[in-house]
Design a protein around this motif. Structure first.
Motif, PDB file in Angstrom:
ATOM      1  N   GLU A   1      13.255  -2.271 -26.740  1.00 21.42           N
ATOM      2  CA  GLU A   1      12.466  -1.452 -25.819  1.00 21.42           C
ATOM      3  C   GLU A   1      11.140  -2.111 -25.439  1.00 21.42           C
ATOM      4  N   ARG A   2      10.675  -3.042 -26.246  1.00 21.06           N
ATOM      5  CA  ARG A   2       9.433  -3.766 -25.935  1.00 21.06           C
ATOM      6  C   ARG A   2       9.639  -4.875 -24.905  1.00 21.06           C
ATOM      7  N   LEU A   3      10.900  -5.262 -24.692  1.00 22.83           N
ATOM      8  CA  LEU A   3      11.185  -6.317 -23.717  1.00 22.83           C
ATOM      9  C   LEU A   3      10.944  -5.818 -22.300  1.00 22.83           C
ATOM     10  N   GLU A   4      10.655  -6.755 -21.426  1.00 20.71           N
ATOM     11  CA  GLU A   4      10.535  -6.431 -20.004  1.00 20.71           C
ATOM     12  C   GLU A   4      11.899  -5.967 -19.497  1.00 20.71           C
ATOM     13  N   ASP A   5      11.892  -5.184 -18.413  1.00 21.68           N
ATOM     14  CA  ASP A   5      13.148  -4.678 -17.852  1.00 21.68           C
ATOM     15  C   ASP A   5      14.122  -5.804 -17.528  1.00 21.68           C
ATOM     16  N   TRP A   6      13.625  -6.893 -16.947  1.00 19.39           N
ATOM     17  CA  TRP A   6      14.496  -7.997 -16.574  1.00 19.39           C
ATOM     18  C   TRP A   6      15.104  -8.654 -17.808  1.00 19.39           C
ATOM     19  N   GLU A   7      14.341  -8.705 -18.919  1.00 18.03           N
ATOM     20  CA  GLU A   7      14.875  -9.285 -20.156  1.00 18.03           C
ATOM     21  C   GLU A   7      15.973  -8.398 -20.746  1.00 18.03           C
ATOM     22  N   GLN A   8      15.755  -7.077 -20.698  1.00 16.93           N
ATOM     23  CA  GLN A   8      16.779  -6.150 -21.173  1.00 16.93           C
ATOM     24  C   GLN A   8      18.055  -6.302 -20.343  1.00 16.93           C
ATOM     25  N   ALA A   9      17.897  -6.353 -19.027  1.00 12.25           N
ATOM     26  CA  ALA A   9      19.060  -6.479 -18.140  1.00 12.25           C
ATOM     27  C   ALA A   9      19.797  -7.791 -18.397  1.00 12.25           C
ATOM     28  N   GLN A  10      19.059  -8.859 -18.612  1.00 13.20           N
ATOM     29  CA  GLN A  10      19.671 -10.158 -18.865  1.00 13.20           C
ATOM     30  C   GLN A  10      20.459 -10.147 -20.180  1.00 13.20           C
ATOM     31  N   LEU A  11      19.872  -9.582 -21.226  1.00 16.81           N
ATOM     32  CA  LEU A  11      20.557  -9.490 -22.512  1.00 16.81           C
ATOM     33  C   LEU A  11      21.826  -8.645 -22.406  1.00 16.81           C
ATOM     34  N   LEU A  12      21.710  -7.469 -21.800  1.00 19.26           N
ATOM     35  CA  LEU A  12      22.875  -6.592 -21.645  1.00 19.26           C
ATOM     36  C   LEU A  12      23.974  -7.279 -20.844  1.00 19.26           C
ATOM     37  N   SER A  13      23.599  -7.953 -19.777  1.00 18.01           N
ATOM     38  CA  SER A  13      24.572  -8.648 -18.952  1.00 18.01           C
ATOM     39  C   SER A  13      25.291  -9.727 -19.760  1.00 18.01           C
ATOM     40  N   SER A  14      24.537 -10.465 -20.543  1.00 21.39           N
ATOM     41  CA  SER A  14      25.135 -11.516 -21.376  1.00 21.39           C
ATOM     42  C   SER A  14      26.082 -10.932 -22.418  1.00 21.39           C
ATOM     43  N   LEU A  15      25.662  -9.851 -23.066  1.00 20.50           N
ATOM     44  CA  LEU A  15      26.508  -9.229 -24.087  1.00 20.50           C
ATOM     45  C   LEU A  15      27.766  -8.627 -23.478  1.00 20.50           C
ATOM     46  N   GLU A  16      27.638  -8.028 -22.293  1.00 22.21           N
ATOM     47  CA  GLU A  16      28.815  -7.493 -21.614  1.00 22.21           C
ATOM     48  C   GLU A  16      29.773  -8.614 -21.240  1.00 22.21           C
ATOM     49  N   ARG A  17      29.220  -9.752 -20.849  1.00 21.28           N
ATOM     50  CA  ARG A  17      30.048 -10.912 -20.502  1.00 21.28           C
ATOM     51  C   ARG A  17      30.810 -11.410 -21.736  1.00 21.28           C
ATOM     52  N   VAL A  18      30.127 -11.488 -22.875  1.00 20.44           N
ATOM     53  CA  VAL A  18      30.779 -11.911 -24.122  1.00 20.44           C
ATOM     54  C   VAL A  18      31.876 -10.922 -24.499  1.00 20.44           C
ATOM     55  N   ALA A  19      31.581  -9.624 -24.400  1.00 24.13           N
ATOM     56  CA  ALA A  19      32.586  -8.600 -24.719  1.00 24.13           C
ATOM     57  C   ALA A  19      33.804  -8.743 -23.806  1.00 24.13           C
ATOM     58  N   ALA A  20      33.568  -9.011 -22.526  1.00 26.81           N
ATOM     59  CA  ALA A  20      34.677  -9.192 -21.588  1.00 26.81           C
ATOM     60  C   ALA A  20      35.477 -10.445 -21.941  1.00 26.81           C
ATOM     61  N   MET A  21      34.796 -11.513 -22.318  1.00 27.56           N
ATOM     62  CA  MET A  21      35.481 -12.747 -22.695  1.00 27.56           C
ATOM     63  C   MET A  21      36.360 -12.542 -23.925  1.00 27.56           C
ATOM     64  N   LEU A  22      35.930 -11.677 -24.806  1.00 25.04           N
ATOM     65  CA  LEU A  22      36.679 -11.398 -26.032  1.00 25.04           C
ATOM     66  C   LEU A  22      37.632 -10.224 -25.862  1.00 25.04           C
ATOM     67  N   ASP A  23      37.694  -9.692 -24.634  1.00 25.91           N
ATOM     68  CA  ASP A  23      38.508  -8.511 -24.342  1.00 25.91           C
ATOM     69  C   ASP A  23      38.175  -7.388 -25.320  1.00 25.91           C
ATOM     70  N   ALA A  24      36.876  -7.155 -25.518  1.00 29.10           N
ATOM     71  CA  ALA A  24      36.404  -6.216 -26.537  1.00 29.10           C
ATOM     72  C   ALA A  24      35.654  -5.035 -25.950  1.00 29.10           C
TER      73      ALA A  24
END
Length: 124
Positions: free
Chosen positions: A80-103
Motif C-alpha cells: 500500500e505504500r507503493l506508488e499506484d504505477w508500482e502496484q499496477a506493475q507488480l500486479l500485472s507481472s504476477l498475473e502474467r506469471v500466474a497465466a504462464m503457469l496456468d494458475a
C-alpha cells in the motif's frame, strides 16, 4: 484475523477479500476453517439482514494477542505504500506469471492458512 481485529473486531467477507487481494471463494474457505477452530464467528449484520459479518471471537482475540505479525500483513502494508504505477506493475507481472503457469484458478487458501512456516529448509 488480524484484518478483522484492525477493523474493530468485525468486517465483511468482501472487505477481507479486497484487502487481502484474494477471491471471496478463498475467504469463504478461510473463514470456514477459522469458524471450525473457534477463532471467528459469522453474524448477521444489524444494518442489513442480507449481509453476514465475520466477527472475531474471544479465542481469536487471545490468539492474536500471542501471535507475531503475519507476513501477509507486512506485505499488504508495504504494498500500500507503493506508488499506484508500482502496484499496477507488480500486479500485472504476477498475473502474467500466474497465466504462464496456468494458475489463475488455483485456490490460494492453503497458502494463507494459520500455522508455522519452515523458512529455512536448507538448515536441515
Amino acid at each position: 484475523m488480524q484484518i478483522v481485529q484492525m477493523k474493530g473486531g468485525t468486517t465483511t467477507p468482501k472487505a477481507l477479500a479486497t484487502q487481502m487481494g484474494v477471491s471471496q471463494a478463498t475467504i469463504t474457505g478461510l473463514v470456514d476453517k477459522l469458524v471450525k477452530e473457534g477463532m471467528v464467528n459469522r453474524a448477521q449484520s444489524s444494518m442489513d439482514r442480507r449481509q453476514i459479518n465475520v466477527v472475531l471471537s474471544e479465542k481469536g482475540e487471545a490468539t492474536l494477542d500471542r501471535a507475531p505479525d503475519a507476513l501477509q500483513q507486512r506485505f499488504v502494508r508495504e504494498f500500500e505504500r507503493l506508488e499506484d504505477w508500482e502496484q499496477a506493475q507488480l500486479l500485472s507481472s504476477l498475473e502474467r506469471v500466474a497465466a504462464m503457469l496456468d494458475a489463475r484458478d488455483i485456490d490460494a487458501s492453503p497458502v494463507l492458512t494459520v500455522g508455522a512456516l519452515d523458512h529455512d529448509k536448507r538448515a536441515n
